[in-house]
Each structure stands twice: as C-alpha cells, then as structure tokens.
Motif scaffolding. Structure first.
Motif, PDB file in Angstrom:
ATOM      1  N   ALA A  10      24.939  32.358  33.878  1.00  0.00           N
ATOM      2  CA  ALA A  10      24.902  33.760  34.335  1.00  0.00           C
ATOM      3  C   ALA A  10      24.699  33.868  35.843  1.00  0.00           C
ATOM      4  O   ALA A  10      25.482  34.536  36.533  1.00  0.00           O
ATOM      5  CB  ALA A  10      23.805  34.520  33.592  1.00  0.00           C
ATOM      6  N   ARG A  11      23.689  33.192  36.382  1.00  0.00           N
ATOM      7  CA  ARG A  11      23.374  33.383  37.810  1.00  0.00           C
ATOM      8  C   ARG A  11      24.535  32.936  38.697  1.00  0.00           C
ATOM      9  O   ARG A  11      24.983  33.699  39.571  1.00  0.00           O
ATOM     10  CB  ARG A  11      22.101  32.629  38.190  1.00  0.00           C
ATOM     11  CG  ARG A  11      21.614  32.909  39.598  1.00  0.00           C
ATOM     12  CD  ARG A  11      20.237  32.313  39.858  1.00  0.00           C
ATOM     13  NE  ARG A  11      19.223  32.878  38.974  1.00  0.00           N
ATOM     14  CZ  ARG A  11      18.713  34.121  39.134  1.00  0.00           C
ATOM     15  NH1 ARG A  11      19.165  34.888  40.126  1.00  0.00           N
ATOM     16  NH2 ARG A  11      17.815  34.598  38.300  1.00  0.00           N
ATOM     17  N   ALA A  12      25.079  31.750  38.444  1.00  0.00           N
ATOM     18  CA  ALA A  12      26.159  31.228  39.310  1.00  0.00           C
ATOM     19  C   ALA A  12      27.380  32.157  39.247  1.00  0.00           C
ATOM     20  O   ALA A  12      27.970  32.504  40.276  1.00  0.00           O
ATOM     21  CB  ALA A  12      26.551  29.826  38.851  1.00  0.00           C
ATOM     22  N   CYS A  13      27.723  32.614  38.030  1.00  0.00           N
ATOM     23  CA  CYS A  13      28.915  33.458  37.890  1.00  0.00           C
ATOM     24  C   CYS A  13      28.672  34.854  38.464  1.00  0.00           C
ATOM     25  O   CYS A  13      29.557  35.447  39.090  1.00  0.00           O
ATOM     26  CB  CYS A  13      29.320  33.552  36.420  1.00  0.00           C
ATOM     27  SG  CYS A  13      29.838  31.972  35.752  1.00  0.00           S
ATOM     28  N   ASN A  14      27.456  35.364  38.264  1.00  0.00           N
ATOM     29  CA  ASN A  14      27.158  36.702  38.773  1.00  0.00           C
ATOM     30  C   ASN A  14      27.121  36.709  40.300  1.00  0.00           C
ATOM     31  O   ASN A  14      27.615  37.640  40.935  1.00  0.00           O
ATOM     32  CB  ASN A  14      25.820  37.195  38.196  1.00  0.00           C
ATOM     33  CG  ASN A  14      25.727  38.708  38.219  1.00  0.00           C
ATOM     34  OD1 ASN A  14      26.723  39.396  37.959  1.00  0.00           O
ATOM     35  ND2 ASN A  14      24.572  39.242  38.569  1.00  0.00           N
ATOM     36  N   ASP A  15      26.591  35.635  40.886  1.00  0.00           N
ATOM     37  CA  ASP A  15      26.573  35.523  42.361  1.00  0.00           C
ATOM     38  C   ASP A  15      28.002  35.440  42.895  1.00  0.00           C
ATOM     39  O   ASP A  15      28.340  36.061  43.914  1.00  0.00           O
ATOM     40  CB  ASP A  15      25.783  34.269  42.794  1.00  0.00           C
ATOM     41  CG  ASP A  15      24.283  34.415  42.509  1.00  0.00           C
ATOM     42  OD1 ASP A  15      23.547  33.406  42.584  1.00  0.00           O
ATOM     43  OD2 ASP A  15      23.882  35.557  42.140  1.00  0.00           O
ATOM     44  N   ALA A  62      34.944  23.638  41.201  1.00  0.00           N
ATOM     45  CA  ALA A  62      35.426  22.607  42.123  1.00  0.00           C
ATOM     46  C   ALA A  62      34.203  22.055  42.841  1.00  0.00           C
ATOM     47  O   ALA A  62      33.427  22.851  43.409  1.00  0.00           O
ATOM     48  CB  ALA A  62      36.413  23.210  43.112  1.00  0.00           C
ATOM     49  N   ASP A  63      33.994  20.745  42.740  1.00  0.00           N
ATOM     50  CA  ASP A  63      32.782  20.134  43.324  1.00  0.00           C
ATOM     51  C   ASP A  63      31.542  20.880  42.845  1.00  0.00           C
ATOM     52  O   ASP A  63      30.611  21.171  43.622  1.00  0.00           O
ATOM     53  CB  ASP A  63      32.839  20.164  44.862  1.00  0.00           C
ATOM     54  CG  ASP A  63      34.113  19.494  45.378  1.00  0.00           C
ATOM     55  OD1 ASP A  63      34.640  19.938  46.417  1.00  0.00           O
ATOM     56  OD2 ASP A  63      34.599  18.584  44.674  1.00  0.00           O
ATOM     57  N   GLY A  64      31.555  21.292  41.554  1.00  0.00           N
ATOM     58  CA  GLY A  64      30.374  21.943  40.968  1.00  0.00           C
ATOM     59  C   GLY A  64      30.211  23.402  41.366  1.00  0.00           C
ATOM     60  O   GLY A  64      29.336  24.101  40.865  1.00  0.00           O
ATOM     61  N   ARG A  65      31.066  23.911  42.254  1.00  0.00           N
ATOM     62  CA  ARG A  65      30.957  25.318  42.688  1.00  0.00           C
ATOM     63  C   ARG A  65      31.890  26.184  41.835  1.00  0.00           C
ATOM     64  O   ARG A  65      33.005  25.766  41.507  1.00  0.00           O
ATOM     65  CB  ARG A  65      31.412  25.455  44.152  1.00  0.00           C
ATOM     66  CG  ARG A  65      30.346  25.444  45.214  1.00  0.00           C
ATOM     67  CD  ARG A  65      30.940  25.495  46.650  1.00  0.00           C
ATOM     68  NE  ARG A  65      32.288  24.953  46.787  1.00  0.00           N
ATOM     69  CZ  ARG A  65      33.382  25.741  46.861  1.00  0.00           C
ATOM     70  NH1 ARG A  65      33.275  27.058  46.771  1.00  0.00           N
ATOM     71  NH2 ARG A  65      34.596  25.176  46.991  1.00  0.00           N
ATOM     72  N   VAL A  66      31.449  27.402  41.498  1.00  0.00           N
ATOM     73  CA  VAL A  66      32.309  28.330  40.748  1.00  0.00           C
ATOM     74  C   VAL A  66      33.407  28.804  41.694  1.00  0.00           C
ATOM     75  O   VAL A  66      33.129  29.345  42.757  1.00  0.00           O
ATOM     76  CB  VAL A  66      31.514  29.540  40.222  1.00  0.00           C
ATOM     77  CG1 VAL A  66      32.455  30.528  39.517  1.00  0.00           C
ATOM     78  CG2 VAL A  66      30.403  29.095  39.280  1.00  0.00           C
ATOM     79  N   GLU A 122      36.537  40.135  34.370  1.00  0.00           N
ATOM     80  CA  GLU A 122      36.052  39.131  35.315  1.00  0.00           C
ATOM     81  C   GLU A 122      37.164  38.221  35.825  1.00  0.00           C
ATOM     82  O   GLU A 122      36.999  37.013  36.014  1.00  0.00           O
ATOM     83  CB  GLU A 122      34.946  38.297  34.634  1.00  0.00           C
ATOM     84  CG  GLU A 122      33.857  37.808  35.539  1.00  0.00           C
ATOM     85  CD  GLU A 122      32.957  38.892  36.093  1.00  0.00           C
ATOM     86  OE1 GLU A 122      31.976  38.533  36.764  1.00  0.00           O
ATOM     87  OE2 GLU A 122      33.233  40.114  35.837  1.00  0.00           O
ATOM     88  N   THR A 123      38.337  38.841  36.073  1.00  0.00           N
ATOM     89  CA  THR A 123      39.495  38.078  36.577  1.00  0.00           C
ATOM     90  C   THR A 123      39.310  37.849  38.071  1.00  0.00           C
ATOM     91  O   THR A 123      39.465  38.778  38.862  1.00  0.00           O
ATOM     92  CB  THR A 123      40.790  38.883  36.348  1.00  0.00           C
ATOM     93  OG1 THR A 123      40.921  39.187  34.974  1.00  0.00           O
ATOM     94  CG2 THR A 123      42.003  38.114  36.844  1.00  0.00           C
ATOM     95  N   LEU A 124      38.953  36.639  38.451  1.00  0.00           N
ATOM     96  CA  LEU A 124      38.682  36.367  39.864  1.00  0.00           C
ATOM     97  C   LEU A 124      38.860  34.894  40.188  1.00  0.00           C
ATOM     98  O   LEU A 124      38.350  34.027  39.472  1.00  0.00           O
ATOM     99  CB  LEU A 124      37.262  36.815  40.225  1.00  0.00           C
ATOM    100  CG  LEU A 124      36.842  36.679  41.690  1.00  0.00           C
ATOM    101  CD1 LEU A 124      37.757  37.481  42.610  1.00  0.00           C
ATOM    102  CD2 LEU A 124      35.384  37.109  41.863  1.00  0.00           C
ATOM    103  N   VAL A 125      39.624  34.613  41.262  1.00  0.00           N
ATOM    104  CA  VAL A 125      39.755  33.251  41.806  1.00  0.00           C
ATOM    105  C   VAL A 125      39.381  33.324  43.278  1.00  0.00           C
ATOM    106  O   VAL A 125      39.807  34.257  43.985  1.00  0.00           O
ATOM    107  CB  VAL A 125      41.202  32.719  41.633  1.00  0.00           C
ATOM    108  CG1 VAL A 125      41.412  31.445  42.459  1.00  0.00           C
ATOM    109  CG2 VAL A 125      41.503  32.438  40.167  1.00  0.00           C
ATOM    110  N   ALA A 126      38.585  32.371  43.743  1.00  0.00           N
ATOM    111  CA  ALA A 126      38.175  32.349  45.150  1.00  0.00           C
ATOM    112  C   ALA A 126      39.427  32.357  46.036  1.00  0.00           C
ATOM    113  O   ALA A 126      40.418  31.674  45.717  1.00  0.00           O
ATOM    114  CB  ALA A 126      37.345  31.096  45.432  1.00  0.00           C
ATOM    115  N   GLU A 127      39.382  33.118  47.130  1.00  0.00           N
ATOM    116  CA  GLU A 127      40.575  33.244  47.981  1.00  0.00           C
ATOM    117  C   GLU A 127      41.122  31.878  48.390  1.00  0.00           C
ATOM    118  O   GLU A 127      42.332  31.651  48.376  1.00  0.00           O
ATOM    119  CB  GLU A 127      40.259  34.099  49.205  1.00  0.00           C
ATOM    120  CG  GLU A 127      40.415  35.590  48.907  1.00  0.00           C
ATOM    121  CD  GLU A 127      39.604  36.501  49.835  1.00  0.00           C
ATOM    122  OE1 GLU A 127      40.126  37.577  50.177  1.00  0.00           O
ATOM    123  OE2 GLU A 127      38.474  36.123  50.183  1.00  0.00           O
ATOM    124  N   SER A 128      40.212  30.954  48.665  1.00  0.00           N
ATOM    125  CA  SER A 128      40.639  29.618  49.142  1.00  0.00           C
ATOM    126  C   SER A 128      41.377  28.845  48.052  1.00  0.00           C
ATOM    127  O   SER A 128      42.066  27.866  48.334  1.00  0.00           O
ATOM    128  CB  SER A 128      39.387  28.822  49.532  1.00  0.00           C
ATOM    129  OG  SER A 128      38.543  28.715  48.382  1.00  0.00           O
TER     130      SER A 128
END
Ligand SMILES: CC(C)(COP(=O)(O)OP(=O)(O)OC[C@H]1O[C@@H](n2cnc3c(N)ncnc32)[C@H](O)[C@@H]1OP(=O)(O)O)[C@@H](O)C(=O)NCCC(=O)NCCS
Length: 369
Positions: A15-20, A56-60, A85-91
């Motif tokens: 929860a915390r990692a995804c919510n952040d 990726a490398d443990g990061r959401v 919750e459709t989201l991909v980091a811009e990078s």
C-alpha cells in the motif's frame, strides 16, 4: 538499456509504496486508509489483490488494478472489474508496460471469475492497444442554482478556465431557465411518495437491485446491501447523502448525492421502480427523489448540480427526460468508457450494446462525488 522490469500481484503490504507512487505523480494526498478501501477488496488466501505492480530495481514504476464490482442482469449477479490506477512512470513509458501489466491482470481476473472489465479514461489509445473497445462516452446533465455555477462546474470537471463574464452570463441564463422550468412542473401530489434519509444500507437493497433490472432490463451495478455499505456508507473519501423513497411503507427507490469542495453537487446514483400502488407512477418517485437531491444540495450551499448520462438504457433515458423537465441541460463533456470482455468457456455476460447498460457516477472510483 532500460532496467529490467519485474511484474507481480500486490498485497496490502504494498500500500505505502504504491500510494506514494500515485500521490507523487498526481500531486495528491490520498491516505493509506483510502488506498485500502479502494483496492483491498477480495484478497485471495495468500493475500494477493487484483493490483499489478511493475518494479525496476525494486522501485514501483507502474501500477494497474481492478476493483471487483458485482453487476446484475436478468440472469443474476456476477463479478466484473473496474479498471483503476493506470499509471507508468514517465521515464518508463513507450515500452508497452501497460499491456504487460494487463496480461498479468487478465489472468488474475479469469481466476477470479471476473467476466467483464470496464473503466473511464483519457488514455483511450493505450486501452485500444490492450484489446479494449470504446462503446460509449460519458456526458453530463447539469442544473445551475446560482450565477457562479458554470465557473464552479468548470473547476469540478477539470476543464480549462472560462471567461468570467461568459460563465456568469451562462449561469444566470441557465439558473433562470431551470427556475422557470421547475415553476411549470406540476406540483407533486402531497404524501404520495415519502422520502427518508438513510444512515445505513437498507435490508431491502438487494431486492430493489434485482427488481430494477427486472423492470428496466439490461445490466447495472448490483446495488446489494454489501455494495451500498462499501461504496456509500463506508467511503473514506466522502459519504454521500442517501435518501430513499417509499409509497406507503413500500421502498420504491433511492438517490445518493453529495457536494464537493468546489460547491458543485452531484447525483452519484439514482434507482427507482414502479410502485404498482394506486395511481402513483415511477415518474412521481423519480421526481420526489430529484426534488430531495436538489433542495438538500441547495441547502448545502451548492452553486449547481450535475449527473451523468452515458447510455440510452430505458431508465437512463427516462431519468434524463425527468432531469430536463426540472430545467437541467445536457452537456457533451466526458471521458471514453472502455470495456473488455472476459469470456469464460464461451459464456459471455458483457452488457454491450450500451443501451442495455445503466451507468451512473456510482461507477466512478468514489474519490469524489
Ligand atoms: C496510460 C499509460 C499507463 C500507458 O503507458 P505505456 O504502456 O508506456 O504506453 P504509452 O505511454 O506509450 O501510451 C500509449 C498511448 O496512450 C496515450 N496516452 C497515455 N496517457 C494518456 C492520457 N492521459 N491522455 C491521452 N492519451 C494518453 C499515449 O499518447 C500513447 O498514444 P499513441 O499510441 O497514440 O502514441 C501511460 O501513458 C500513463 O501512465 N499515462 C498517464 C496516466 C494516465 O493517463 N492514466 C490513465 C488514467 S485512466
């Protein structure tokens, strides 16, 4: 070389990692309690939920979830999934991570006997690429109470700032028009329909939910006691007012509504069935519920009130006619509705074409009215 990406189903511990991840991208402050309310429904024995995380490398770096929601048609209730919750980091964009997350989620949906996925999105291209279709688009029906209603409505629907004087002019004209239309409406015969605020989900909720599709046909949310408790009465984002209508002591419908910080009220959900008692009609029931929602919203200080119109399902068309009779106007502003069918052994339950599907704002994620 982009970092390798691991995909897995999440659990409550994520929860915390995804919510952040969500809050930092959207600049919001959604709480953990709100995350658990939204995504914590129906964990499996090993605690996994229908929530895919790309790491990726443990990061959401990506999320895609389904909120299990029961729908109902003449054959009974069945599970569907609301895409969220459709989201991909811009990078990490442009690497089809979204499609890959949905491959994992579709397998989980099949395991959970989820028969149909639906959602609302601006990112239609991504969903079309992932095998979804777009059978409809949401639209609004709106009624102005005050001169600044249009400006508030723009804010509420996140559209660009308008020109103040035009907004005020439009609102004054619309609120005058709506007041005149309401003035012409035949007075409701006293005491034919009584309305009562509900403080908890009613024991008769499941019966009305089945009677609703029995009378109007097609498919809609299964507005069971359990669903109403979760979606309305235990909603940590905001609890709408829920007002039920009775003919005698017989429940014949209800309306859920609320006002946002921007002073735009919304009819979140409304259902009604024919009373089959004396000369009281379903229009009397709908009108009584609309009056309650409009009067109470105005008492809350609302500048205007809105509702969704998404399909020509028989009840949706009737409701829009009643709204127009109260001086509401239709506005073609909204999002694409995306759907994807999950055929289990060839037995499809997908409520397409859309005129078989009654969709209201209760289909939204519930983070606003
Ligand atoms: C949607 C998303 C997860 C797809 O990620 P991806 O698999 O890496 O794919 P891309 O980013 O290349 O996007 C795929 C297509 O969707 C489009 N798209 C993505 N987000 C969009 C948005 N918010 N509005 C309009 N179009 C969007 C892209 O322009 C691209 O279109 P194209 O195929 O015509 O080039 C990612 O773009 C994203 O996180 N977008 C922002 C968040 C968002 O809008 N989520 C949807 C909320 S319901």
């Amino acid at each position: 070389m982009p970092p390798s990406v691991e995909m897995r189903l999440g659990t409550a511990d994520d929860a915390r990692a995804c919510n952040d991840f969500h809050n930092s991208y959207y600049g919001t402050s959604r709480t953990l309690a709100q995350w658990h309310w939204e995504f914590g429904r129906g964990p499996t024995d090993n605690g996994t939920i229908p929530f895919v995380i790309a790491l990726a490398d443990g990061r959401v770096v990506g999320t895609q979830a389904l909120i299990p929601i029961e729908l109902v048609d003449s054959r009974g209730a069945y599970w569907s999934g609301k895409s969220e919750e459709t989201l991909v980091a811009e990078s990490m964009r442009g690497q089809h991570l979204f499609d890959r997350m949905y491959d994992v989620l579709l397998a989980e949906a099949q395991r959970r006997d989820i028969r149909f996925i639906w959602g609302f999105t601006p990112a239609s291209h991504a969903f079309l690429r992932a095998g979804f279709v777009i059978p409809a688009r949401t639209s609004q029906v709106f009624c102005c109470f005050t001169n600044d209603a249009a400006k508030q409505f723009r804010l509420a629907s996140g559209s660009a700032r308008g020109h103040r004087s035009i907004d005020t002019l439009a609102s004054s004209a619309l609120s005058l028009y709506s007041a005149v239309r309401r003035g012409f409406k035949p007075r409701l015969r006293k005491g034919v329909v009584s309305c009562t605020g509900l403080s908890e989900p009613p024991s008769w909720a499941d019966t009305i939910s089945h009677d609703f599709v029995g009378e109007w046909g097609g498919t809609s949310l299964h507005r069971s006691k359990e669903y109403l408790d979760w979606r309305f009465f235990s909603n940590p984002f905001g609890r709408p007012a829920v007002v039920a209508a009775f003919v005698g002591d017989h429940p014949v419908g209800w309306v859920a509504f609320g006002m946002g910080e921007d002073r735009t009220a919304s009819i979140v959900d409304l259902v009604a069935v024919s009373p089959n008692r004396g000369a009281v009609t379903v229009d009397d029931v709908i009108d009584a519920l609309l009056r309650e929602a409009m009067n109470q919203s105005r008492d809350m200080g609302a500048a205007g009130i809105r509702a969704w119109h998404v399909s020509n399902h028989p009840f949706a068309s009737k409701l829009r006619r009643r709204l127009h009779a109260f001086g509401w106007v239709s506005l073609s502003r909204g999002f694409d509705m995306v759907v994807r069918e999950i055929a289990a052994d060839g037995d499809t339950r997908t409520p397409v074409p859309m005129n078989q599907f009654y969709v209201t704002r209760a289909f939204t994620e519930g983070s606003s009215f």
